[in-house]
Design a protein around this motif. Structure first.
Motif, short mmCIF file in Angstrom:
data_model
loop_
_atom_site.label_atom_id
_atom_site.label_comp_id
_atom_site.label_asym_id
_atom_site.label_seq_id
_atom_site.Cartn_x
_atom_site.Cartn_y
_atom_site.Cartn_z
N LYS A 34 6.75 -1.94 5.16
CA LYS A 34 6.25 -2.16 6.21
C LYS A 34 5.95 -0.93 7.10
O LYS A 34 4.99 -0.32 7.61
CB LYS A 34 6.57 -3.04 7.08
N LYS A 35 7.13 -0.18 7.27
CA LYS A 35 7.29 0.91 8.36
C LYS A 35 7.02 2.34 7.36
O LYS A 35 6.48 3.28 8.19
CB LYS A 35 8.88 0.90 8.63
N TYR A 36 7.35 2.64 6.30
CA TYR A 36 7.23 3.71 5.57
C TYR A 36 6.19 3.57 4.62
O TYR A 36 5.93 4.62 3.79
CB TYR A 36 8.66 4.19 4.89
N ASN A 37 5.53 2.49 4.41
CA ASN A 37 4.41 2.51 3.47
C ASN A 37 4.80 2.66 1.82
O ASN A 37 4.20 3.18 1.26
CB ASN A 37 3.11 3.44 3.67
N ARG A 38 5.87 2.29 1.47
CA ARG A 38 6.70 2.60 0.58
C ARG A 38 6.07 1.44 -0.56
O ARG A 38 5.75 0.21 -0.14
CB ARG A 38 7.95 2.72 0.25
N LYS A 39 6.35 1.73 -1.89
CA LYS A 39 6.31 0.72 -2.92
C LYS A 39 7.57 0.42 -3.48
O LYS A 39 7.75 0.92 -4.74
CB LYS A 39 5.45 1.05 -4.02
N PRO A 40 8.37 -0.45 -3.03
CA PRO A 40 9.74 -0.79 -3.46
C PRO A 40 9.80 -1.70 -4.83
O PRO A 40 9.04 -2.66 -4.81
CB PRO A 40 10.30 -1.35 -2.46
N GLU A 56 13.17 3.11 -15.35
CA GLU A 56 11.95 3.23 -16.24
C GLU A 56 10.93 2.61 -15.93
O GLU A 56 9.71 3.11 -15.86
CB GLU A 56 12.12 3.02 -17.78
N LYS A 57 11.25 1.42 -15.65
CA LYS A 57 9.77 0.38 -15.37
C LYS A 57 9.19 0.92 -13.97
O LYS A 57 8.02 1.04 -13.91
CB LYS A 57 10.40 -0.87 -15.01
N ALA A 58 10.00 1.34 -13.11
CA ALA A 58 9.69 1.92 -11.84
C ALA A 58 8.62 3.01 -12.03
O ALA A 58 7.83 3.26 -11.24
CB ALA A 58 10.76 2.11 -10.95
N LYS A 59 9.31 4.14 -12.80
CA LYS A 59 8.31 5.25 -13.13
C LYS A 59 6.82 4.83 -13.52
O LYS A 59 5.96 5.37 -13.38
CB LYS A 59 9.03 6.18 -14.14
N GLU A 60 6.99 3.98 -14.52
CA GLU A 60 5.75 3.38 -15.20
C GLU A 60 4.85 2.63 -14.14
O GLU A 60 3.80 3.23 -14.21
CB GLU A 60 6.03 2.16 -16.10
N GLU A 61 5.23 2.05 -13.41
CA GLU A 61 4.58 1.19 -12.42
C GLU A 61 4.30 1.83 -10.76
O GLU A 61 3.60 1.62 -10.07
CB GLU A 61 5.19 -0.05 -11.97
N HIS A 62 4.98 3.36 -10.88
CA HIS A 62 4.75 3.91 -9.76
C HIS A 62 5.41 3.36 -8.53
O HIS A 62 4.82 3.04 -7.41
CB HIS A 62 3.26 4.51 -9.44
N ASN A 63 6.60 2.82 -8.67
CA ASN A 63 7.29 2.30 -7.58
C ASN A 63 8.11 3.50 -7.02
O ASN A 63 8.90 4.13 -7.99
CB ASN A 63 8.49 1.28 -7.86
#
Ligand code: GDP
Ligand code: MG
Length: 440
Positions: free
Chosen positions: A123-129, A174-181
């Motif tokens: 919400k505040k930082y527009n991130r994809k956690p 690994e998954k986060a890298k693939e999914e661009h989180n």
């Protein structure tokens, strides 16, 4: 506890005309004992006492504040300083994803805070956690995080409870890298008490996940235990920050001071409820006030001084201190108070306001001040002096006379009652003899 001791000492000094060096010493003795009892590092205590004493003894006394209040102000400022002035920044990895690891005892609020933090990051930082379920021990722990993920519409990585947490963490990144989180939040297991097995597992996760942040989640209600917990986790894991949960309860939050002093790690966030948006930045000043149990009274008085003239400010201060105002005073001061800022904020600053249930919901709409004035003007002199005589019939009459509703009249009477309660708490009924207006 620390809070009670300080308050007892404050009570003695508050209202005193002059503060002697002996007074300051007596007070510092209490502060020192309380801090030591709270397991605060001896050096920190010594530094704190020295700093406060120096400032308190040599401090130039402000005209419109009593010296006693000045001393309290110094203690508050130094407490604030002790708890650190840092902003609640969250680290960012040079190369994403940034990994945040949650740690803490069972029931501290790790899973809940993982959800809240993810929510805040988006919400505040527009991130994809990406949320990672690495508590494979507690029954339904994975399900709990998945439910939060669904509720927030955020992805949750889990591999069931048959794979080791270390492996889960590795795969999740690994998954986060693939999914661009760009953020990975690892929710780990806790235990009821600190034990070697738990620590070893956390250390292994740390080694593999190489987190930028390791947050220790601590339940503010646990009080003194929090110090030992914080110390152990910090020694073994090198935490980067603390999240203090359940501050919406009635704890004074003394744990914040001890944790900060013992670990020298910043308290980054505070949990203010079970809902996903109930995570706030840590405000050292507010916490100092809370520990001292005095609201932001000094801020309030300062504000009053800044916006109304000296004479009026003194009068206002006197009213607060003697807790003897009537609806007449209320009306007279409404216009002054109006210049000071939104009314509900002012009320929140008043001592004891944090202790009153529902106080945060006590809305004083600026636009309704006109109505409030009209209602008070429609009261008889007797009613203004003794609001308790205002029965149903009188309420109807007042509503009619002021062009408002009975509900509005009821609300005002209730709010006035709350204010009286706060003032009662604040003065400790020390002004029994000085009856002016009605008795509290
Ligand atoms: P964990 O075992 O460390 O993962 O703790 P949980 O996240 O499962 O939280 C334990 C309980 O504390 C749950 O009932 C949460 O809803 C509650 N909780 C967590 N944070 C807060 C908070 O800031 N305020 C309140 N009132 N409850 C909280
Ligand atoms: Mg959990």
């Amino acid at each position: 506890g620390l809070a009670d001791r300080l308050q007892a000492t404050m009570q003695k000094i508050r209202g005193k005309g002059k503060v002697s060096e002996a007074d300051v010493k007596a007070m510092m003795r209490e502060v020192r004992l309380a801090l030591l009892e709270a397991d605060v590092n001896f050096k920190v205590v010594k530094q704190f006492i020295n700093k406060v004493s120096e400032r308190a003894v040599g401090h130039e006394v402000m005209k419109s504040l009593t010296p006693g209040q000045q001393v309290i102000k110094v203690v508050k400022e130094e407490l604030t300083e002790l708890m650190g002035g840092e902003e609640s920044q969250i680290a960012t990895a040079n190369r994403p994803p940034t990994v945040i690891m949650m740690s803490g005892l069972q029931g501290a609020g790790k899973t809940t805070t993982t959800g809240k933090l993810a929510n805040l990051l988006r919400k505040k930082y527009n991130r994809k956690p990406l949320l990672v379920a690495a508590d494979i021990y507690r029954p339904a722990a994975i399900k709990q995080l998945e439910t939060l993920g669904k509720q927030l519409d955020l992805p949750v990585f889990s591999m069931g409870d048959k794979v080791s947490p270390v492996e889960i963490a590795r795969k999740a990144i690994e998954k986060a890298k693939e999914e661009h989180n760009d953020y990975v939040l690892i929710d780990t297991a806790g235990r009821l008490h600190i034990d070697g097995e738990l620590m070893n597992e956390l250390k292994e996760i740390k080694e593999v996940a190489k987190p930028q942040e390791i947050f220790l989640v601590v339940d503010a209600m646990t009080g003194q235990d929090a110090v030992n917990v914080a110390q152990s986790f910090n020694e073994q894991l090198e935490i980067t920050g603390v999240v203090l949960t359940k501050l919406d309860g009635d704890t004074r939050g003394g744990a914040a001071l001890s944790i900060r002093a013992v670990t020298d790690k910043p308290i980054k966030f505070v949990g203010m409820g079970e809902k996903m948006d109930a995570l706030e930045s840590f405000h050292p000043e507010r916490m100092a006030s809370r520990i001292l149990g005095m609201g932001d009274m000094l801020t309030l008085i300062e504000k009053a001084q800044a916006s109304v003239d000296e004479e009026k400010a003194k009068e206002l201060e006197q009213k607060f201190r003697t807790a003897s105002f009537t609806f007449d005073d209320f009306l007279e001061q409404l216009s002054q108070v109006r210049n000071m800022g939104p009314l509900d904020e002012l009320i929140k600053m008043m001592p004891g306001a944090n202790k009153i249930k529902g106080m945060n919901n006590l809305q004083v709409d600026e636009k309704q001040i006109g109505h409030v004035e009209a209602i008070i003007r429609s009261m008889t002199t007797a009613e203004k002096q003794q609001p308790e005589i205002i029965n149903a019939g009188r309420r109807r009459r007042i509503a009619k006379g002021s062009g408002t509703s009975v509900q509005e009249v009821n609300r005002l009477l209730k709010q006035f009652e709350e204010m009286k309660k706060m003032m009662k708490q604040m003065t400790g009924m020390q002004q029994k003899g000085k009856k002016k207006g009605f008795k509290l």
